[in-house]
Enzyme design. Structure first.
Site, mmCIF file in Angstrom:
data_model
loop_
_atom_site.group_PDB
_atom_site.id
_atom_site.type_symbol
_atom_site.label_atom_id
_atom_site.label_comp_id
_atom_site.label_asym_id
_atom_site.label_seq_id
_atom_site.Cartn_x
_atom_site.Cartn_y
_atom_site.Cartn_z
ATOM 1 N N HIS A 34 0.825 -1.204 0.000
ATOM 2 C CA HIS A 34 0.000 0.000 0.000
ATOM 3 C C HIS A 34 0.859 1.253 0.000
ATOM 4 C CE1 HIS A 34 1.164 -0.823 4.117
ATOM 5 N NE2 HIS A 34 1.111 0.488 4.314
ATOM 6 N N HIS A 115 5.265 6.131 -0.976
ATOM 7 C CA HIS A 115 6.097 4.946 -1.186
ATOM 8 C C HIS A 115 5.320 3.672 -0.880
ATOM 9 C CE1 HIS A 115 6.332 5.594 3.174
ATOM 10 N NE2 HIS A 115 6.611 4.294 3.274
#
Lengths: 172, 172
Positions: A34, A115
Site C-alpha cells: 500500500h 512509497h
C-alpha cells in the site's frame, strides 16, 4: 480504535511488492502492499462517521491519476526501510493535505514521501545487501489510482478495510 | 482475477476470532476474520465492473441487520474446519441468493452455512482436542452488519479489498 488511510495499487504491483515483502518485511501478513496517505490515528465511532463523510467529498473531488515507480529508495539513516519510490504527484499531495486539515487530526510526523514499503526492520548487514542489489534493478511501473481505503487496526496489528472511496463515485 | 464477497464482523468479533485463528487457522494471515457470502470466482475487468453495479443495487436494497453467534460448530466429516456458527438470518440468505443468480456466476458448491472460520486443516487429534474444548465454551455474540466487501486474491493467496458496499448508501 486506530484508523489509517491507504491506497492499494493494482494486483500486479501488489504481487511484485509482495515478492520482496515476503522475505524482507515483517509486516507482510498485516496489510496488503500500500501507499500510506494518513498514518494511524485514534478515532471513536462518532468521529469516524464525520470523517467518512469528509472522505466521500474528497473522493468525489478527485480524478483518477497515474503513478510512476522507477526505482527503490530507502529511509536510511532514519530507519532501514526499503521502498518502491512513488514519483511525486500533485493529486497525492492534495489527498495528503486534505486528510491532515479541517476535521482530520493533523498527525503529520514526517514529510510526505509516497512509497510502497518492501522491506523494513532489517539488520544493518542485511539491509546493505538487499538495498545494494535492489538499487541496481530497473523498475518501470505505471499504475492507475481510482480509489483509497479507510482501514482500522485489529489487536494483532493487522488492518481490516472499513470503507473504500472511489473517485467521483461516492453518494453523499 | 479471482474475486470473492465477504462480510467482516466488528473489530471486537474479529479480535475474538483471531485469538483462535492465530493458533488453529493457517489462513490467519491471508484475510481478516469474515463470513463468506460468495466463494472465490473468476472474473475479468469488464465482468467485475458489471458486478460492482449489481452489488451497489443489492447493498441499497439491504437494511442493516444483527447476527447472533451462540456456539462453535464444525464441518466434520467433510473437513476438519471449526467455526463460529452464525445463526441463520433471512438477510444473509437473500444476499447469498442474489449473489448466485442473475449476472453472478452460480458457483454454489455447498449449502450456505454462514460461519466465521476459526480453525482449519487441523490434524485429526488436534481437531478433536480443540473442538472438544471450544464446544464447552459459551458464546454470546451479537453484531450489527451494515456492509459487505468485494475482495480479490493476490498470487500469495492473500485477499485485498476492491470495494466496500454500505447498505442504503451506494451511488448508482
Amino acid at each position: 480504535m486506530k484508523y489509517g488511510i491507504a491506497i492499494f495499487p493494482s494486483k500486479k504491483v501488489q504481487d511484485e511488492a509482495n515478492s520482496y515483502r515476503k522475505r524482507y518485511d515483517p509486516h507482510y501478513a498485516l496489510i496488503p502492499p500500500h501507499i500510506t496517505i494518513k498514518e494511524a490515528f485514534e478515532a471513536d465511532d462518532d468521529m469516524i462517521d464525520e470523517l467518512v463523510t469528509e472522505l466521500k467529498y474528497i473522493a468525489n473531488e478527485t480524478e483518477p491519476f497515474t503513478i510512476q515507480i522507477n526505482k527503490v529508495s530507502s529511509f536510511v539513516p532514519v530507519t532501514n526501510t526499503i521502498y518502491l519510490k512513488v514519483e511525486p504527484h500533485d493529486t497525492l499531495n492534495e489527498l495528503y493535505e486534505k486528510m491532515h486539515s479541517g476535521k482530520f487530526p493533523d498527525n503529520k510526523q514526517y514529510n510526505f514521501v509516497p512509497h510502497i514499503t518492501i522491506g523494513q526492520k532489517l539488520l544493518d548487514d542485511e539491509y546493505s545487501d538487499v538495498f545494494g542489489s535492489l538499487k541496481m534493478k530497473d523498475f518501470q511501473i505505471e499504475d492507475t489510482i481510482d480509489r483509497f481505503q479507510l482501514l482500522y487496526q485489529l489487536d494483532n496489528g493487522s488492518w481490516t478495510v472499513h470503507d473504500s472511496f472511489v473517485f467521483g463515485k461516492e453518494s453523499l
